[in-house]
Scaffold this active site. Structure first.
Site, PDB file in Angstrom:
ATOM      1  N   LYS A 177      56.271   1.061  13.003  1.00  0.00           N
ATOM      2  CA  LYS A 177      56.026   2.510  12.904  1.00  0.00           C
ATOM      3  C   LYS A 177      56.540   3.250  14.143  1.00  0.00           C
ATOM      4  O   LYS A 177      57.196   4.280  14.024  1.00  0.00           O
ATOM      5  CB  LYS A 177      54.526   2.774  12.715  1.00  0.00           C
ATOM      6  CG  LYS A 177      54.013   2.323  11.341  1.00  0.00           C
ATOM      7  CD  LYS A 177      52.494   2.370  11.304  1.00  0.00           C
ATOM      8  CE  LYS A 177      51.931   1.840   9.998  1.00  0.00           C
ATOM      9  NZ  LYS A 177      50.487   1.586  10.062  1.00  0.00           N
ATOM     10  N   GLY A 221      50.516   6.453   6.999  1.00  0.00           N
ATOM     11  CA  GLY A 221      49.984   6.752   5.669  1.00  0.00           C
ATOM     12  C   GLY A 221      50.039   8.213   5.275  1.00  0.00           C
ATOM     13  O   GLY A 221      51.117   8.805   5.142  1.00  0.00           O
ATOM     14  N   LYS A 259      57.554   0.294   5.958  1.00  0.00           N
ATOM     15  CA  LYS A 259      57.897   0.454   7.387  1.00  0.00           C
ATOM     16  C   LYS A 259      58.773  -0.675   7.910  1.00  0.00           C
ATOM     17  O   LYS A 259      59.686  -0.463   8.696  1.00  0.00           O
ATOM     18  CB  LYS A 259      56.632   0.603   8.234  1.00  0.00           C
ATOM     19  CG  LYS A 259      55.782  -0.627   8.367  1.00  0.00           C
ATOM     20  CD  LYS A 259      54.339  -0.338   8.170  1.00  0.00           C
ATOM     21  CE  LYS A 259      54.095  -0.176   6.684  1.00  0.00           C
ATOM     22  NZ  LYS A 259      52.758  -0.235   6.236  1.00  0.00           N
ATOM     23  N   GLU A 309      58.431   9.170   4.284  1.00  0.00           N
ATOM     24  CA  GLU A 309      57.225   9.736   4.914  1.00  0.00           C
ATOM     25  C   GLU A 309      56.070   8.735   4.958  1.00  0.00           C
ATOM     26  O   GLU A 309      55.340   8.636   5.946  1.00  0.00           O
ATOM     27  CB  GLU A 309      56.798  10.994   4.135  1.00  0.00           C
ATOM     28  CG  GLU A 309      55.537  11.649   4.649  1.00  0.00           C
ATOM     29  CD  GLU A 309      55.680  12.190   6.052  1.00  0.00           C
ATOM     30  OE1 GLU A 309      56.381  13.175   6.240  1.00  0.00           O
ATOM     31  OE2 GLU A 309      55.079  11.614   6.981  1.00  0.00           O
ATOM     32  N   GLU A 335      43.902  -8.009   6.414  1.00  0.00           N
ATOM     33  CA  GLU A 335      44.306  -8.981   5.403  1.00  0.00           C
ATOM     34  C   GLU A 335      43.744 -10.355   5.758  1.00  0.00           C
ATOM     35  O   GLU A 335      43.312 -10.583   6.897  1.00  0.00           O
ATOM     36  CB  GLU A 335      45.835  -9.080   5.387  1.00  0.00           C
ATOM     37  CG  GLU A 335      46.490  -7.734   5.377  1.00  0.00           C
ATOM     38  CD  GLU A 335      47.488  -7.574   4.270  1.00  0.00           C
ATOM     39  OE1 GLU A 335      47.739  -8.543   3.552  1.00  0.00           O
ATOM     40  OE2 GLU A 335      47.994  -6.451   4.131  1.00  0.00           O
TER      41      GLU A 335
HETATM   42  N1  HSE Z   1      47.756  -2.221   7.745  1.00  0.00           N
HETATM   43  C1  HSE Z   1      48.028  -0.903   8.202  1.00  0.00           C
HETATM   44  C2  HSE Z   1      46.870  -0.386   9.035  1.00  0.00           C
HETATM   45  C3  HSE Z   1      48.286   0.085   7.107  1.00  0.00           C
HETATM   46  O1  HSE Z   1      45.877  -1.082   9.216  1.00  0.00           O
HETATM   47  O2  HSE Z   1      46.976   0.718   9.523  1.00  0.00           O
HETATM   48  C4  HSE Z   1      49.672  -0.013   6.564  1.00  0.00           C
HETATM   49  O3  HSE Z   1      50.624   0.183   7.557  1.00  0.00           O
END
Ligand code: HSE
Length: 426
Positions: free
Chosen positions: A205, A134, A105, A129, A190
């Site tokens: 996004k 996701g 993204k 996509e 993370e």
């Molecule tokens: N880290 C993102 C989330 C997923 O928590 O939705 C990947 O874009």
């Protein structure tokens, strides 16, 4: 049967999912799609990871040059993430005429035009996509299912980590810090959670999604961004008692004044279809002028859900000779053709710690009135002997007026501080 050779760049969570789907469903794709798809090349430094996934050493490549010079590779899947070396690798793949499928993204939000220019020169396909939400096939819906519509708005819970944290705060009255720790323990957040909790991930996004929705490139810089690090559990509880659920929303609207795109914590009515989207789930709500409302719901992250989106692009690319390119003419280098809203309109929730004395409420109300902001609801709760908490919900107001009023409220000696400030979408 048509043979399709795939290269995978990166065997992280998503790369692993793509490898698993492509290898385990090889026979299924032959039967259902009439395609014989083979992973011909894999670029991954961590050889132990590759081995643990069962990748044969014969398909392991040592460089991007080795991948793109492999004549058996038709489609290069980039699932490395981040901008470099992903950008260089994708450009090299496109320059060699290979079709590229990416889940990246950040790369797409920042370099869409550059990548597409290369793709066009070589008549190569470029598919993305998996870059947004996701496993939820929102890009294909926007590109192939909504042509009859002028899209009025797109709103979504497009980050699972923050949705998990906010759900936990709401359901267990947990603090932001505790909910974050739990999200990290479960592998949603993370070790450095900045990209998710500060709204960068959602910004990339919504930049991509609203560009497609409104047929105009919406750059990352055009998106107002605010994360969830300042959210207090007290505000979630007050909101709940007033009929609202808190979500980190990506919002894109086409208004008379231009395109309005934002990411920020948002109170929505409990009955709003997005309010029931909990935990790490994602959902996107669209309004088209012909179809009305549509909502898509599902997993926005994870090996197999995101792998599902990548593989759907691989199959789509293998079955379509015509390449898909962006429907808009403007780009990251300048947006003169497109008007963006810089001073948006919203309803607001404010929580203030105040002195409990005669005339305080009227002084506060006076500041809203001076700022041309009409109040919808006011709730006062005594806290101690001489202090109280005042919660205010406003009617729609201009953000600039709200910011000026906020500054003035914070300067009143009777206001100890504005402790909560959240926008409302109704
Ligand atoms: N880290 C993102 C989330 C997923 O928590 O939705 C990947 O874009």
């Amino acid at each position: 049967m048509k043979k399709v050779g795939v290269a995978i760049l990166g065997l992280g969570v998503v790369g692993g999912g793509v490898y698993e789907i492509l290898t385990e469903k090889k026979e299924y794709f032959k039967k259902t799609q009439g395609l014989d798809i083979t992973v011909e090349s894999v670029l991954e430094k961590n050889k132990a990871r590759a081995q643990s996934l069962g990748v044969k050493s014969a398909v392991m490549a040592d460089s991007i040059e080795e991948v793109i010079s492999n004549p058996n590779v038709d489609i290069v899947v980039e699932v490395i993430g981040g901008t470099e070396p992903a950008r260089t690798f994708v450009l090299k793949a496109l320059m060699s005429g290979k079709t590229v499928v990416t889940s990246n993204k950040e790369l797409f939000a920042k370099y869409w035009t550059e990548l597409e220019e290369e793709a066009k020169k070589m008549n190569a396909g470029l598919f993305f996509e998996a870059s947004c939400v996701g496993g939820v096939p929102i890009i294909r819906v926007l590109q192939d299912g909504m042509q009859a519509n002028e899209i009025r708005s797109i709103k979504g819970i497009i980050n699972g980590t923050t949705n998990y944290i906010l759900t936990k705060m709401a359901s267990e009255n947990a603090s932001y810090e505790d909910a974050l720790k739990e999200a990290q323990k479960l592998g949603y957040a993370e070790f450095n959670p900045t990209a998710d909790v500060e709204g960068f991930d959602a910004t990339y996004k919504i930049s991509i999604l609203s560009s497609l929705a409104f047929n105009s490139k919406v750059c990352v810089e055009n998106v107002y961004r605010e994360g969830i690090t300042g959210v207090a559990k007290e505000d979630i509880a007050y909101g709940k008692s007033m009929g609202y659920t808190l979500k980190l929303l990506g919002i894109g609207k086409k208004t008379e004044n231009g395109i309005d795109v934002r990411v920020h914590p948002t109170f929505i009515r409990n009955g709003d279809p997005l309010a029931s989207v909990s935990d790490s789930f994602n959902a996107v709500h669209l309004v088209g002028d012909s179809v009305g409302e549509i909502m898509l719901y599902g997993r926005g992250a994870g090996a197999l859900p995101t792998g599902s989106a990548v593989v759907s692009d691989v199959i789509f690319a293998a079955k379509h000779n015509e390449c898909y390119y962006a429907p808009f003419k403007n780009n990251e280098k300048g947006n003169k053709e497109t008007k963006f809203v810089t001073d948006f309109t919203s309803m607001y929730y404010l929580r203030m710690a105040v002195k409990d004395a005669a005339g305080v409420l009227s002084k506060i109300a006076g500041q809203f009135s001076k700022g041309n902001i009409s109040l919808k609801e006011v709730k006062q709760t005594a806290v101690g002997e001489n202090s109280a908490e005042i919660v205010v919900i406003t009617h729609p107001a201009l953000e600039s007026n709200m910011q000026k009023t906020l500054e003035k409220l914070n300067k009143l000696s009777e206001v100890y501080g504005v402790k909560g400030f959240i926008r409302i979408e109704e």
